[in-house]
Motif scaffolding. Sequence first.
Motif, PDB file in Angstrom:
ATOM      1  N   UNK A 140      -8.928   0.461  -4.238  1.00  9.61           N
ATOM      2  CA  UNK A 140     -10.156   0.292  -3.452  1.00  9.61           C
ATOM      3  C   UNK A 140     -11.120   1.446  -3.716  1.00  9.61           C
ATOM      4  N   UNK A 141     -10.596   2.645  -3.868  1.00  6.02           N
ATOM      5  CA  UNK A 141     -11.448   3.792  -4.200  1.00  6.02           C
ATOM      6  C   UNK A 141     -12.113   3.577  -5.561  1.00  6.02           C
ATOM      7  N   UNK A 182       1.135  -6.960  -0.025  1.00 10.12           N
ATOM      8  CA  UNK A 182       2.242  -7.796   0.435  1.00 10.12           C
ATOM      9  C   UNK A 182       3.556  -7.029   0.363  1.00 10.12           C
ATOM     10  N   UNK A 183       3.698  -6.224  -0.661  1.00  8.05           N
ATOM     11  CA  UNK A 183       4.927  -5.440  -0.806  1.00  8.05           C
ATOM     12  C   UNK A 183       5.087  -4.455   0.349  1.00  8.05           C
ATOM     13  N   UNK A 184       3.958  -3.816   0.737  1.00  5.18           N
ATOM     14  CA  UNK A 184       3.889  -2.927   1.908  1.00  5.18           C
ATOM     15  C   UNK A 184       4.794  -1.708   1.801  1.00  5.18           C
ATOM     16  N   UNK A 185       5.154  -1.320   0.605  1.00  3.81           N
ATOM     17  CA  UNK A 185       5.910  -0.074   0.459  1.00  3.81           C
ATOM     18  C   UNK A 185       4.931   1.088   0.392  1.00  3.81           C
ATOM     19  N   UNK A 223       3.199   1.336  -2.942  1.00  2.35           N
ATOM     20  CA  UNK A 223       2.299   0.194  -3.126  1.00  2.35           C
ATOM     21  C   UNK A 223       1.020   0.397  -2.320  1.00  2.35           C
ATOM     22  N   UNK A 224       1.163   0.870  -1.073  1.00  5.91           N
ATOM     23  CA  UNK A 224      -0.036   1.103  -0.258  1.00  5.91           C
ATOM     24  C   UNK A 224      -0.899   2.214  -0.848  1.00  5.91           C
ATOM     25  N   UNK A 225      -0.248   3.204  -1.464  1.00  5.80           N
ATOM     26  CA  UNK A 225      -1.010   4.246  -2.144  1.00  5.80           C
ATOM     27  C   UNK A 225      -1.809   3.651  -3.302  1.00  5.80           C
TER      28      UNK A 225
END
Length: 796
Positions: A188-189, A174-177, A180-182
């Motif tokens: 997930x990894x 949600x933050x989408x920075x 944050x995406x990293x």
Amino acid sequence: MSGSTSKIGAFARRALQLDLIDHRVEERDSEWWSRCKLNHTAAFPYLTYDTVRSVGALILCYSFLETWLIVCLAVVCVILGTAQFMIDREVRLGRHSSQKIYRALRDLVVVRACVWGALTAVYISAAPPEFLPALIPAAMLFMLVDGLCMIAIPRRAMVAVSIQCAGIVVPLAVTATGPALLGVGVAISGLVFMHWAVFNLNYMFATRRLRTRTLREANDTIQLLLNQYDEDGSDWLIECDEDGAILRPNARFCKAAKRSAEEMDGMRLSLLFDDSPQREELRAIGVREENFRNLILPLHIEGEQQWWSISARPVYKPDGSLDCWRGFIADVTRTRKAEEKVTYMAHYDVLTNLPNRSLFNTTLKRSFGRRDDGELAAVLYVDLDHFKAINDTYGHAKGDVVLAEAGRRIEQAVDSHAMVARLGGDEFAVLMDRINDRSEAMRAAEAIVTAMDEPIDVDGQLLPIGASVGVAFGPDNGTEGDEVLRAADLALYDAKSRGRRGASVFDPAMQDEVQDRRSMELDLRAALTRGELELHYQPLLDVESGDIAGYEALLRWNHPERGSVSPAVFIPVAEETGQIIAIGAWVIREALRECATWPEHLSVSVNLSPAQMRDEGLLNTIVGALASSRVSSDRLELEITENLLMQDNEDNISLLHKIRGLGVKIALDDFGTGYSSLNYLRSFPFDKIKIDRCFVSDIADRDDSDAIVDAVVSLAGKLNMRTTAEGVENDEQLAKLRLTGCTQVQGFLFSKARPAAELDHGDAPRPAAHDGGKVTHIDPAPRQITTAAKDGRKAG
């Protein structure tokens, strides 16, 4: 269409590695399999783990979440902790089936994951940006730990990990920075890695357990088959139906049970054995249909206690239902009795039937370990007085009787709740746990001393015995049991030093005394090599002629720091540590070396200790000293005490005869102060009797002392023995002794003990000058007893 669907399904199974966790277990093994997974999962300390991370999370969130939300989270954490505690408790108690507890644990895993996933999403969303670099790694670490500790339940583990991963990924997405995406990618990894790790670890866990069980069952079957061929062995094959009733009992089995085949056939196996926890365990195993080995059960056959070991396994029908039980029974009575005897001997003293040192120390440690603050406990250390003399004089058999009776008396003297143990030799200990006050322990100590005052009757012979007791308290003298025991041992040493037959309470100053004594032992051990020991000589005067007849060698220790140490202090230390043997040998050699420089009519007198008499090398020491000094053997006089004759009487008398055979004279020292058995004078022809100073000091003032001295001198004269009076300090004493016919005298009236270099053999010592009854000057005197002494003799 169905074909493509199956291919997709097969591909999905391979991709998700579902084959790794698809373990097929027979229905009859379901309970066992659930228990395996439950035990493995419950081994992880979930309750502690949840408590720590709950407290940490609440403290962290307190800075940026609403108070009501913090309270709600705390309540949820408490509920989760309570649920985990209840599951852990059921695992320990085993009141429910493993399958039921296992299902509850699986449900709790999902609930816990939901709570922590939601909590993770909340604090990542609400936390200040500067908190995120610490919060995100912590959340991922918890996710990894939760997955790895639940490898026994892989599907629930992955559900829990996925929920917690979502709690990390959703707020970050949600933050989408960029950062944050990293973080989303890393999370997930981590999820993919956890899937691979959990499934592979589960495969290793499950295959190991299943293969081990298969091998064990095969081994049990093979073992049973082998025993079927061992008809001449000591085991009996048994077969029971599904309800535990014996089927077709063989003759050897019936003979061992002392029952007929008709009686045994159809009888429930459990009814052969005594009512006991082991029998209940046998029945429980039958209900659970488990293999079992070497289950030992007690039974009585014709009134005799026996133990049988049973091993068996269930045999199933093709449809999976229980067909029968097959196994074998072994008579392990002799082994069991031997084990019980070994166990008893490992914890109890066979002679007194009291607990031994090992059991006492274990009990002492456990008692102090569970003692509450403020609770008072006491340890009594008991040692029998003069037991060695009894053991050596009357033999070990009678000594054992004395020890057994002493243990019985100590038990009767203390409270029934106290623990009495024999620590070894003639040492006993008493543990009084949780006493009300210190006076209880002191009364017990006094009762022990009183109980031991009465002589012990051994085969009609009354043997005198006594006891010394050391008392220490916990927590006064230590918080650990061994500390209090050591304190009681120090108190015992104090009681013995005070004259025995009494009790002493530990005082911290006793520790300093022990350290000082230890220091003295070490210094005394080096005193010989450092040349600190020296002999002084006190002259022995002939009463009739006034001539010096010889000298008594007296040992002195000149310590570089302590100064002149009294023989009364260091001689007992030397005797107790065994150093007296080396020191005594040096005294004999040194006294004869000095004597070799004196006129040939002068003799030297040396005291022998009991330890020296027990030394096998004493005779060789005397012979060697005489040879090296070239002193005539009749110039050496050895003094022994009555107490020495009490120990190993026959051996000592034999040794004295050998010494006297060399020409050495033997004197009986301190006559009249010990047991004064006239039998000693018959058992060995002493050359001299020495009258103790306690009689000489009162000879001029007390008629009883005068009468005793007169009797001893008269007795010695009739036995052709000379007499020497010790401790002559004034003219009146000398005059009285002359009237009795005493042969020799020594004391401060003539001279104190002096180094060899100060001896003047040309002149006899003169009486010392007196001031208020005390010797104020001692001077080398002429050879003749002075006129003043003669005048005093005449006045007497």
